[in-house]
Design a protein around this motif. Sequence first.
Motif, PDB file in Angstrom:
ATOM      1  N   VAL A   1     -52.554 -45.542  28.248  1.00 25.33           N
ATOM      2  CA  VAL A   1     -52.191 -46.482  29.725  1.00 25.33           C
ATOM      3  C   VAL A   1     -53.584 -47.197  30.115  1.00 25.33           C
ATOM      4  CG1 VAL A   1     -51.652 -45.981  32.318  1.00 25.33           C
ATOM      5  CG2 VAL A   1     -50.249 -45.118  30.479  1.00 25.33           C
ATOM      6  N   GLN A   2     -54.812 -46.256  30.010  1.00 22.44           N
ATOM      7  CA  GLN A   2     -55.992 -46.580  30.390  1.00 22.44           C
ATOM      8  C   GLN A   2     -56.385 -48.212  29.920  1.00 22.44           C
ATOM      9  OE1 GLN A   2     -59.514 -44.083  29.658  1.00 22.44           O
ATOM     10  NE2 GLN A   2     -60.585 -45.380  30.640  1.00 22.44           N
ATOM     11  N   LEU A   3     -56.139 -48.045  28.175  1.00 25.93           N
ATOM     12  CA  LEU A   3     -56.398 -49.341  27.496  1.00 25.93           C
ATOM     13  C   LEU A   3     -55.618 -50.435  28.091  1.00 25.93           C
ATOM     14  CD1 LEU A   3     -56.587 -48.036  23.910  1.00 25.93           C
ATOM     15  CD2 LEU A   3     -58.455 -48.836  25.191  1.00 25.93           C
ATOM     16  N   TRP A   4     -54.251 -50.412  28.202  1.00 19.46           N
ATOM     17  CA  TRP A   4     -53.541 -51.385  28.761  1.00 19.46           C
ATOM     18  C   TRP A   4     -53.905 -51.732  30.001  1.00 19.46           C
ATOM     19  CZ3 TRP A   4     -49.874 -51.949  32.888  1.00 19.46           C
ATOM     20  CH2 TRP A   4     -49.125 -52.869  32.715  1.00 19.46           C
ATOM     21  N   MET A   5     -54.279 -50.973  31.106  1.00 21.99           N
ATOM     22  CA  MET A   5     -54.633 -51.418  32.294  1.00 21.99           C
ATOM     23  C   MET A   5     -56.027 -52.089  32.225  1.00 21.99           C
ATOM     24  SD  MET A   5     -53.783 -48.007  34.540  1.00 21.99           S
ATOM     25  CE  MET A   5     -54.339 -48.479  35.904  1.00 21.99           C
ATOM     26  N   GLN A   6     -56.833 -51.863  31.423  1.00 20.58           N
ATOM     27  CA  GLN A   6     -58.226 -52.475  31.112  1.00 20.58           C
ATOM     28  C   GLN A   6     -57.828 -54.075  30.654  1.00 20.58           C
ATOM     29  OE1 GLN A   6     -60.450 -49.984  28.499  1.00 20.58           O
ATOM     30  NE2 GLN A   6     -61.460 -48.958  30.367  1.00 20.58           N
ATOM     31  N   ARG A   7     -56.871 -54.049  29.853  1.00 20.48           N
ATOM     32  CA  ARG A   7     -56.428 -55.238  29.403  1.00 20.48           C
ATOM     33  C   ARG A   7     -55.803 -56.336  30.419  1.00 20.48           C
ATOM     34  NH1 ARG A   7     -51.489 -56.503  26.888  1.00 20.48           N
ATOM     35  NH2 ARG A   7     -51.526 -58.511  26.056  1.00 20.48           N
TER      36      ARG A   7
ATOM     37  N   ASP B   1     -44.407 -43.365  23.100  1.00 23.43           N
ATOM     38  CA  ASP B   1     -43.003 -43.819  23.646  1.00 23.43           C
ATOM     39  C   ASP B   1     -43.097 -43.817  24.977  1.00 23.43           C
ATOM     40  OD1 ASP B   1     -42.170 -44.686  21.001  1.00 23.43           O
ATOM     41  OD2 ASP B   1     -40.968 -42.664  20.911  1.00 23.43           O
ATOM     42  N   ALA B   2     -43.826 -42.523  25.474  1.00 26.92           N
ATOM     43  CA  ALA B   2     -44.027 -42.385  26.810  1.00 26.92           C
ATOM     44  C   ALA B   2     -44.838 -43.383  27.607  1.00 26.92           C
ATOM     45  CB  ALA B   2     -44.656 -40.966  27.130  1.00 26.92           C
ATOM     46  N   ALA B   3     -45.909 -43.823  26.956  1.00 29.15           N
ATOM     47  CA  ALA B   3     -46.786 -44.681  27.406  1.00 29.15           C
ATOM     48  C   ALA B   3     -45.963 -46.223  27.591  1.00 29.15           C
ATOM     49  CB  ALA B   3     -48.362 -44.754  26.703  1.00 29.15           C
ATOM     50  N   TRP B   4     -45.176 -46.474  26.496  1.00 32.91           N
ATOM     51  CA  TRP B   4     -44.753 -47.504  26.305  1.00 32.91           C
ATOM     52  C   TRP B   4     -43.463 -47.751  27.575  1.00 32.91           C
ATOM     53  CZ3 TRP B   4     -44.957 -52.449  24.775  1.00 32.91           C
ATOM     54  CH2 TRP B   4     -43.544 -53.348  24.597  1.00 32.91           C
ATOM     55  N   ASP B   5     -42.821 -46.718  27.938  1.00 28.26           N
ATOM     56  CA  ASP B   5     -41.899 -46.587  28.786  1.00 28.26           C
ATOM     57  C   ASP B   5     -42.825 -46.643  30.153  1.00 28.26           C
ATOM     58  OD1 ASP B   5     -39.171 -45.988  29.801  1.00 28.26           O
ATOM     59  OD2 ASP B   5     -39.979 -44.097  30.423  1.00 28.26           O
ATOM     60  N   PHE B   6     -43.459 -46.078  30.529  1.00 33.03           N
ATOM     61  CA  PHE B   6     -44.538 -46.065  31.923  1.00 33.03           C
ATOM     62  C   PHE B   6     -45.080 -47.591  31.889  1.00 33.03           C
ATOM     63  CE2 PHE B   6     -48.174 -45.875  33.964  1.00 33.03           C
ATOM     64  CZ  PHE B   6     -47.859 -45.150  35.306  1.00 33.03           C
ATOM     65  N   LEU B   7     -45.367 -48.192  30.882  1.00 38.00           N
ATOM     66  CA  LEU B   7     -46.207 -49.434  31.032  1.00 38.00           C
ATOM     67  C   LEU B   7     -45.003 -50.732  31.201  1.00 38.00           C
ATOM     68  CD1 LEU B   7     -48.990 -48.975  28.380  1.00 38.00           C
ATOM     69  CD2 LEU B   7     -49.196 -49.066  30.978  1.00 38.00           C
TER      70      LEU B   7
ATOM     71  N   ALA C   1     -52.859 -56.881  40.577  1.00 37.93           N
ATOM     72  CA  ALA C   1     -53.090 -56.040  41.676  1.00 37.93           C
ATOM     73  C   ALA C   1     -52.426 -54.783  41.785  1.00 37.93           C
ATOM     74  CB  ALA C   1     -52.827 -57.162  42.712  1.00 37.93           C
ATOM     75  N   GLY C   2     -52.875 -53.804  42.423  1.00 41.75           N
ATOM     76  CA  GLY C   2     -52.064 -52.586  42.615  1.00 41.75           C
ATOM     77  C   GLY C   2     -52.219 -51.602  41.586  1.00 41.75           C
ATOM     78  N   TRP C   3     -53.546 -51.629  40.942  1.00 43.42           N
ATOM     79  CA  TRP C   3     -53.836 -50.481  39.876  1.00 43.42           C
ATOM     80  C   TRP C   3     -54.294 -49.144  40.332  1.00 43.42           C
ATOM     81  CZ3 TRP C   3     -50.966 -51.260  36.068  1.00 43.42           C
ATOM     82  CH2 TRP C   3     -51.027 -52.471  35.317  1.00 43.42           C
ATOM     83  N   THR C   4     -54.724 -49.242  41.477  1.00 41.49           N
ATOM     84  CA  THR C   4     -55.084 -47.792  42.158  1.00 41.49           C
ATOM     85  C   THR C   4     -53.813 -47.170  42.417  1.00 41.49           C
ATOM     86  OG1 THR C   4     -56.839 -49.163  43.551  1.00 41.49           O
ATOM     87  CG2 THR C   4     -56.189 -46.853  44.435  1.00 41.49           C
ATOM     88  N   ALA C   5     -52.682 -47.484  42.782  1.00 42.32           N
ATOM     89  CA  ALA C   5     -51.637 -46.807  43.002  1.00 42.32           C
ATOM     90  C   ALA C   5     -51.216 -46.521  41.421  1.00 42.32           C
ATOM     91  CB  ALA C   5     -50.438 -47.203  43.815  1.00 42.32           C
ATOM     92  N   THR C   6     -51.344 -47.168  40.589  1.00 43.94           N
ATOM     93  CA  THR C   6     -50.713 -47.069  39.024  1.00 43.94           C
ATOM     94  C   THR C   6     -51.562 -45.787  38.541  1.00 43.94           C
ATOM     95  OG1 THR C   6     -50.134 -49.353  39.305  1.00 43.94           O
ATOM     96  CG2 THR C   6     -50.108 -47.974  37.092  1.00 43.94           C
ATOM     97  N   CYS C   7     -52.782 -45.741  38.705  1.00 44.95           N
ATOM     98  CA  CYS C   7     -53.593 -44.593  38.197  1.00 44.95           C
ATOM     99  C   CYS C   7     -53.015 -43.311  38.640  1.00 44.95           C
ATOM    100  CB  CYS C   7     -55.029 -44.735  38.776  1.00 44.95           C
ATOM    101  SG  CYS C   7     -56.097 -46.180  37.926  1.00 44.95           S
ATOM    102  N   GLY C   8     -52.822 -43.003  40.115  1.00 43.21           N
ATOM    103  CA  GLY C   8     -52.335 -41.778  40.250  1.00 43.21           C
ATOM    104  C   GLY C   8     -50.850 -41.630  39.785  1.00 43.21           C
ATOM    105  N   ASP C   9     -49.996 -42.802  39.565  1.00 45.21           N
ATOM    106  CA  ASP C   9     -48.689 -42.590  39.121  1.00 45.21           C
ATOM    107  C   ASP C   9     -48.857 -42.165  37.632  1.00 45.21           C
ATOM    108  OD1 ASP C   9     -47.446 -43.372  41.448  1.00 45.21           O
ATOM    109  OD2 ASP C   9     -47.152 -45.661  40.772  1.00 45.21           O
ATOM    110  N   ALA C  10     -49.730 -42.667  36.884  1.00 49.85           N
ATOM    111  CA  ALA C  10     -50.082 -42.338  35.227  1.00 49.85           C
ATOM    112  C   ALA C  10     -50.253 -41.030  35.284  1.00 49.85           C
ATOM    113  CB  ALA C  10     -51.055 -43.331  34.743  1.00 49.85           C
ATOM    114  N   ILE C  11     -51.256 -40.295  36.067  1.00 44.51           N
ATOM    115  CA  ILE C  11     -51.309 -38.872  36.023  1.00 44.51           C
ATOM    116  C   ILE C  11     -50.284 -38.068  36.421  1.00 44.51           C
ATOM    117  CG2 ILE C  11     -52.721 -37.125  37.158  1.00 44.51           C
ATOM    118  CD1 ILE C  11     -55.029 -39.354  37.297  1.00 44.51           C
TER     119      ILE C  11
END
Length: 73
Positions: free
Chosen positions: A15-21, A50-56, A26-36
């Motif tokens: 998830v972190q790699l994708w978010m950096q890419r 598969d979980a990361a793909w679903d989440f992303l 906009a809106g990544w601050t909330a997504t970080c908490g959602d990822a955790i």
Amino acid sequence: MPTLQDKRQDFLWLVQLWMQRERDIAGWTATCGDAIAASYRIPEDMTARDAAWDFLSFNSEAFRGESTSALNG
């Protein structure tokens, strides 16, 4: 066999790699908490990949206004 902790770490790393890419979205601050939070809800029979793909996929679709996911609901 990876442990639950390994799966969580792998999930968050992907998830972190994708978010950096995609850092221009906009809106990544909330997504970080959602990822955790989602990392604690990965089904036992689902891989971290598969979980990361679903989440992303869910979050990408959410930014466009349509989304469905097993991890985000």
